[in-house]
Motif scaffolding. Structure first.
Motif, PDB file in Angstrom:
ATOM      1  N   THR A   2       2.098  -4.125   4.206  1.00 28.06           N
ATOM      2  CA  THR A   2       1.287  -3.980   5.408  1.00 28.06           C
ATOM      3  C   THR A   2       0.385  -5.207   5.570  1.00 28.06           C
ATOM      4  O   THR A   2       0.240  -6.022   4.654  1.00 28.06           O
ATOM      5  CB  THR A   2       0.391  -2.723   5.360  1.00 28.06           C
ATOM      6  N   LYS A  25      10.042  -1.148   2.580  1.00 31.25           N
ATOM      7  CA  LYS A  25       9.569   0.229   2.438  1.00 31.25           C
ATOM      8  C   LYS A  25      10.325   0.909   1.299  1.00 31.25           C
ATOM      9  O   LYS A  25      11.550   0.824   1.226  1.00 31.25           O
ATOM     10  CB  LYS A  25       9.796   1.022   3.732  1.00 31.25           C
ATOM     11  N   LYS A  40       0.821  -1.213   0.000  1.00 29.80           N
ATOM     12  CA  LYS A  40       0.000   0.000   0.000  1.00 29.80           C
ATOM     13  C   LYS A  40       0.855   1.264   0.000  1.00 29.80           C
ATOM     14  O   LYS A  40       2.019   1.242   0.404  1.00 29.80           O
ATOM     15  CB  LYS A  40      -0.913   0.023   1.238  1.00 29.80           C
ATOM     16  N   LYS A  81     -11.824   4.819   2.667  1.00 28.34           N
ATOM     17  CA  LYS A  81     -11.206   3.499   2.879  1.00 28.34           C
ATOM     18  C   LYS A  81     -12.021   2.429   2.162  1.00 28.34           C
ATOM     19  O   LYS A  81     -13.249   2.388   2.263  1.00 28.34           O
ATOM     20  CB  LYS A  81     -11.136   3.183   4.373  1.00 28.34           C
ATOM     21  N   THR A 139       1.345   4.284   2.008  1.00 27.78           N
ATOM     22  CA  THR A 139       1.015   4.623   3.396  1.00 27.78           C
ATOM     23  C   THR A 139       1.261   6.093   3.729  1.00 27.78           C
ATOM     24  O   THR A 139       0.907   6.538   4.819  1.00 27.78           O
ATOM     25  CB  THR A 139       1.821   3.742   4.363  1.00 27.78           C
ATOM     26  N   GLU A 184      -2.750  -4.685   6.287  1.00 28.56           N
ATOM     27  CA  GLU A 184      -4.079  -4.181   5.958  1.00 28.56           C
ATOM     28  C   GLU A 184      -4.571  -4.759   4.639  1.00 28.56           C
ATOM     29  O   GLU A 184      -3.786  -5.204   3.802  1.00 28.56           O
ATOM     30  CB  GLU A 184      -4.055  -2.657   5.857  1.00 28.56           C
ATOM     31  N   ALA A 220       3.614   9.103   6.476  1.00 29.23           N
ATOM     32  CA  ALA A 220       3.619   7.659   6.722  1.00 29.23           C
ATOM     33  C   ALA A 220       4.067   7.323   8.141  1.00 29.23           C
ATOM     34  O   ALA A 220       3.881   6.190   8.597  1.00 29.23           O
ATOM     35  CB  ALA A 220       4.528   6.958   5.715  1.00 29.23           C
ATOM     36  N   GLU A 230       4.766   0.467   1.009  1.00 25.37           N
ATOM     37  CA  GLU A 230       5.295  -0.539   1.927  1.00 25.37           C
ATOM     38  C   GLU A 230       4.351  -1.720   2.084  1.00 25.37           C
ATOM     39  O   GLU A 230       3.168  -1.649   1.765  1.00 25.37           O
ATOM     40  CB  GLU A 230       5.615   0.074   3.287  1.00 25.37           C
TER      41      GLU A 230
END
Length: 352
Positions: free
Chosen positions: A191, A156, A4, A330, A6, A193, A79, A189
């Motif tokens: 994640t 990252k 994602k 989101k 970030t 999520e 971030a 990076e």
């Protein structure tokens, strides 16, 4: 694991160059002959086609790497990461550092190294390199960052798009009114999520199209013949982009498995308002659908075409609620897309 964006950041120069500021320019045809229209008519026709009302130029004391550094700082802060943990710095540009009132480009060392130096990152394993991919450079940098992360080579990455096109334009060419300066940056990076990059598509059309954008002489034949400026075959680019960018976006969306009705925003390179509108309409027609009215945010009216900086700047403005009524929530699916010198095109389907 998902990959994602970030954090984002952008640098928009403070100097505003309005359309009226071009009324005193001496515009000439490519062969050096006079144009049989007053500048007011030339500028008005330009606005009707491109949508540009004003653009931003960098202060004389700033270069592309300076703009990139300022945007990168904001992305790192946004971030909330330790910059020493960045594995790659990928800097997209086209002309390096061109200092004000000069004609020479400076890319030694590369801009990514300069930005890393300005950020005071000590870690030598943070690899810094430049990417020359025309206007789609930032989007391609994000695609490369994803590849590094998927391959286990990075966690990252900092991806930057920065340019000072105002310093490589021919002031006697009407097309010079299109270009501007700016920078956008992002942290990409891994994640835990959901979402992130769902699919991507890239292509390079070079057999017939390689020189649709090129370096050429000034329209003013009295100027030094050894100095070159950014030039383009506008009609050819328009026709090329209309077909190929729309198709790349479709191919990318097909790969992602996302339905066209679930796409909330299309963030396309801010090159020309009418061209971008035509591309998005063509894209939706490929799905036998109609583009929603608010699908395509635009920044070109006030910021002009800052090449590699347009898409990341647009994304940053929307994330920070600084672009009219456009918002990204989101879970929203968006498409990044770009076209530029090379001729290169690319697209990314991204779940926010």
């Amino acid at each position: 694991m998902s990959i994602k964006i970030t954090g984002t950041g952008s640098y928009i120069p403070k100097k505003i160059e309005k359309n009226e500021d071009f009324h005193q320019h001496e515009f000439l045809n490519a062969d050096g002959s006079s144009i049989n229209y007053p500048n007011e008519v030339i500028v008005q026709k330009f606005k009707e086609i491109t949508g540009i009302v004003e653009r931003r130029y960098a202060d004389d004391n700033l270069t592309s790497s300076d703009l990139g550094f300022l945007a990168a700082q904001k992305a790192i802060d946004d971030a909330d990461i330790d910059q020493e943990e960045i594995d790659y710095i990928i800097c997209a540009h086209n002309f390096g550092d061109v200092r004000a009132n000069t004609v020479q480009s400076d890319i030694l060392p590369c801009l990514a190294s300069r930005i890393k130096h300005r950020l005071k990152i000590k870690n030598p394993k943070c690899v810094a390199y430049d990417i020359l991919f025309g206007c789609p450079g930032w989007v391609e940098g994000v695609i490369q960052a994803q590849a590094f992360i998927k391959a286990g080579m990075a966690k990252k990455c900092l991806v930057i798009g920065t340019e000072t096109l105002s310093r490589v334009v021919d002031k006697h060419d009407r097309d010079s009114m299109i270009y501007s300066d700016g920078a956008g940056a992002s942290i990409v990076e891994a994640t835990e999520e959901e979402g992130g990059i769902l699919a991507h598509e890239s292509a390079s059309f070079t057999y017939d199209e390689a020189y649709y954008l090129f370096f050429g002489n000034s329209n003013n034949k009295a100027l030094c013949p050894d100095t070159r400026y950014i030039k383009m075959h506008g009609r050819k680019i328009y026709e090329f982009a209309l077909t190929n960018v729309a198709q790349a976006m479709k191919d990318c969306l097909d790969k992602s498995g996302v339905d066209i009705v679930d796409v909330k925003k299309v963030l396309i390179h801010q090159a020309n308002e009418k061209m971008d509108e035509a591309i998005v309409k063509r894209f939706y027609r490929l799905f036998k659908s109609q583009a929603p009215e608010d699908i395509m945010p635009m920044s070109i009216h006030k910021l002009g075409n800052s090449s590699v900086a347009t898409v990341p700047t647009l994304f940053d403005l929307i994330r920070n609620n600084k672009l009219d009524d456009h918002k990204i929530n989101k879970g929203d699916v968006i498409i990044f897309a770009s076209v530029g010198a090379g001729m290169h095109i690319n697209a990314v389907v991204y779940k926010y």
